[in-house]
Write an enzyme that holds these catalytic residues in place. Structure first.
Site, PDB file in Angstrom:
ATOM      1  N   GLY A  18      -2.713  -4.123  -0.712  1.00  0.00           N
ATOM      2  CA  GLY A  18      -1.631  -3.623  -1.555  1.00  0.00           C
ATOM      3  C   GLY A  18      -0.350  -4.367  -1.244  1.00  0.00           C
ATOM      4  N   LYS A  79      -3.065   3.089   1.617  1.00  0.00           N
ATOM      5  CA  LYS A  79      -2.342   4.330   1.392  1.00  0.00           C
ATOM      6  C   LYS A  79      -2.881   5.405   2.335  1.00  0.00           C
ATOM      7  CE  LYS A  79       0.183   2.867  -2.038  1.00  0.00           C
ATOM      8  NZ  LYS A  79       1.657   2.815  -1.964  1.00  0.00           N
ATOM      9  N   TRP A  89     -14.410  -0.216   8.171  1.00  0.00           N
ATOM     10  CA  TRP A  89     -13.662  -1.374   8.663  1.00  0.00           C
ATOM     11  C   TRP A  89     -13.170  -1.126  10.084  1.00  0.00           C
ATOM     12  CZ3 TRP A  89     -14.107  -5.798   6.344  1.00  0.00           C
ATOM     13  CH2 TRP A  89     -14.269  -5.872   4.942  1.00  0.00           C
ATOM     14  N   ASN A 105       2.917   5.456   5.172  1.00  0.00           N
ATOM     15  CA  ASN A 105       3.977   6.442   4.995  1.00  0.00           C
ATOM     16  C   ASN A 105       3.601   7.773   5.640  1.00  0.00           C
ATOM     17  OD1 ASN A 105       5.923   4.947   3.582  1.00  0.00           O
ATOM     18  ND2 ASN A 105       4.889   5.278   1.615  1.00  0.00           N
ATOM     19  N   ALA A 132       7.430  -3.903  -1.301  1.00  0.00           N
ATOM     20  CA  ALA A 132       6.604  -4.946  -1.917  1.00  0.00           C
ATOM     21  C   ALA A 132       5.652  -4.278  -2.893  1.00  0.00           C
ATOM     22  CB  ALA A 132       5.834  -5.723  -0.859  1.00  0.00           C
ATOM     23  N   LYS A 183      12.580   7.737   7.954  1.00  0.00           N
ATOM     24  CA  LYS A 183      11.832   6.963   6.957  1.00  0.00           C
ATOM     25  C   LYS A 183      11.262   7.873   5.875  1.00  0.00           C
ATOM     26  CE  LYS A 183       9.663   4.095   4.519  1.00  0.00           C
ATOM     27  NZ  LYS A 183       8.448   3.385   4.863  1.00  0.00           N
ATOM     28  N   SER A 253       6.696   3.098  -4.075  1.00  0.00           N
ATOM     29  CA  SER A 253       5.249   2.907  -3.980  1.00  0.00           C
ATOM     30  C   SER A 253       4.502   3.938  -4.818  1.00  0.00           C
ATOM     31  CB  SER A 253       4.810   2.987  -2.521  1.00  0.00           C
ATOM     32  OG  SER A 253       5.158   4.236  -1.941  1.00  0.00           O
ATOM     33  N   PRO A 263      -4.518   7.022  -7.341  1.00  0.00           N
ATOM     34  CA  PRO A 263      -4.139   8.308  -6.758  1.00  0.00           C
ATOM     35  C   PRO A 263      -2.826   8.205  -5.978  1.00  0.00           C
ATOM     36  CG  PRO A 263      -6.470   7.889  -6.408  1.00  0.00           C
ATOM     37  CD  PRO A 263      -5.894   6.624  -6.966  1.00  0.00           C
ATOM     38  N   LEU A 264      -2.138   9.317  -5.868  1.00  0.00           N
ATOM     39  CA  LEU A 264      -0.820   9.350  -5.243  1.00  0.00           C
ATOM     40  C   LEU A 264      -0.896   9.868  -3.806  1.00  0.00           C
ATOM     41  CD1 LEU A 264       1.155  10.933  -8.228  1.00  0.00           C
ATOM     42  CD2 LEU A 264       0.601   8.512  -7.821  1.00  0.00           C
TER      43      LEU A 264
END
Length: 307
Positions: A18, A79, A89, A105, A132, A183, A253, A263-264
Site C-alpha cells: 500500500g 492495514k 508471511w 495506525n 502516501a 498520532k 488513508s 475495507p476500512l
C-alpha cells in the site's frame, strides 16, 4: 534522496504494498538495502511519484510465503484489520534473530501482532507520520512527510541505523504512550470525516468542520489521559493546525480505502477511543456516532467485494 549503496548487510522484508509499504520498500531499495516486497498479487516493481518526479524501483517481489525465509527485519505495513492475513508471511519471515517493526495506525501495535509471530519474536511499534497513496497496483504517490517514531531502546537504535540514508527519518521518543495517542489524534477526525464525506482535506478550512473536529478530539483527549497519555489542549489545537495546513488535494488513508472499495480501519481509530472510553467509564458519543456510521459503510464495502 540518497542513492548511495547502503553498507548494512541486513535482510529486510516489507509485508504489504500500500502507500506506506510501497513507499518504504522503494526508499529502502534505492538506498541499497536488501529488501523484498511481500504481496498477494504480483507487481512489476514499484513506481513512486515523489516531489513531482516519477521514479521506478525494481524491488524483488514475493507472492508466496514459501518463496521466502527468515530475515533480519520484517516491516508489517498492512492495514490494521489485515494483520491476521499477514500471519503466513510473519511465520515464514521470522527467525530467532528477527525483529518485526509494526508500521500501522492505532494503539497497541505490539499486542496486535503478538498472536501471529513465533513466541519470543522481538517487535517494535512504529508511528508513521507519512502520507502516501496507492493509486494503482505498484504505483505510489507520496504527499507529505517521511517520519517514523519509535520507543527509545536498543531496537529503536538498530532500526534507525537500518534506515539511515533512506530518506526515512527515525526518531526515538521517551513517552511512547503519549506519542501513540498524538498520532491517533491526527487520524481521529480527518480519517472518518473525509471518508464519510468523500472529500479531501480542504474540508477543514471550513469553520463548522473545524469545530466538529475539535469536539471529537476534546472528547478523545479525556480518554487518552485516562489511558496514561499526556494529552491536552495544545495537542488539540496543534492537530487542527496540521489539518488546516494540509495540501487541499491531500486525503486520508481511510478516504483512499473507501475510494478504492477496500475495507476500512475504523475499529482501530474511532473504535480504539470508544473501547478505551468503555474501559474507563467515560462517554464518547461523538466518536461512537462516527464508529456506527463507518461500520455501516464498511459493511457495504465488504458486501460489494465479497469479503
Amino acid at each position: 534522496m540518497s542513492t548511495t549503496s547502503h553498507s548494512s548487510s541486513a535482510r529486510l522484508a516489507v509485508i504489504g504494498a500500500g502507500g506506506i509499504g510501497g513507499y518504504t520498500a522503494a526508499l529502502a531499495h534505492w538506498a541499497g538495502l536488501d529488501v523484498t516486497l511481500c504481496v498477494r498479487t504480483p507487481v512489476d516493481g514499484l513506481t513512486v511519484l515523489l516531489d513531482g518526479t516519477e521514479r521506478h524501483a525494481a524491488v524483488p517481489v514475493a507472492t508466496d510465503p514459501a518463496q521466502v525465509g527468515p530475515v533480519d527485519w520484517v516491516l508489517l505495513t498492512t492495514k490494521a484489520q489485515d494483520t491476521p492475513g499477514a500471519a503466513p508471511w510473519l511465520r515464514a519471515l521470522c527467525g530467532p534473530d528477527s525483529t518485526v517493526a509494526v508500521l500501522q495506525n492505532g494503539i497497541g501495535l505490539t499486542e496486535r501482532v503478538a498472536p501471529y509471530v513465533p513466541e519470543g519474536t522481538a517487535t517494535l511499534p512504529v508511528i508513521c507520520y507519512l502520507s502516501a497513496e496507492r493509486t494503482a497496483p505498484g504505483r505510489i504517490v507520496h504527499h507529505l512527510a517521511s517520519e517514523l517514531h519509535v520507543p527509545q531502546g536498543p531496537s529503536s537504535d538498530a532500526f534507525a541505523a537500518l534506515l539511515d540514508g533512506t530518506g526515512l527519518n527515525v526518531t526515538p521518543v521517551p513517552d511512547f504512550t503519549t506519542a501513540t495517542w498524538r498520532k491517533l489524534f491526527l487520524n481521529l477526525a480527518a480519517n472518518p470525516l473525509t471518508a464519510l464525506l468523500g472529500q479531501r482535506m480542504d474540508i477543514f478550512r471550513e469553520a463548522e468542520m473545524t469545530a466538529l473536529a475539535r469536539a471529537l478530539l476534546t472528547e478523545a483527549a479525556e480518554v487518552a489521559r485516562a489511558e496514561g497519555a499526556d494529552i491536552g489542549d495544545s495537542d488539540i489545537s496543534g492537530t487542527l493546525e496540521i489539518y488546516a495546513m494540509a495540501p487541499p488535494g491531500g486525503g486520508s488513508s481511510m478516504l483512499y480505502d473507501r475510494e478504492a472499495g477496500r475495507p476500512l480501519e475504523h475499529e482501530y481509530l474511532s473504535g480504539a477511543v470508544v473501547a478505551a472510553g468503555e474501559r474507563h467509564s467515560l462517554p464518547t458519543p461523538l466518536n461512537r456516532m462516527l464508529l456506527t456510521l463507518l461500520r455501516a459503510v464498511d459493511r457495504e464495502l465488504r458486501a460489494t467485494d465479497g469479503t
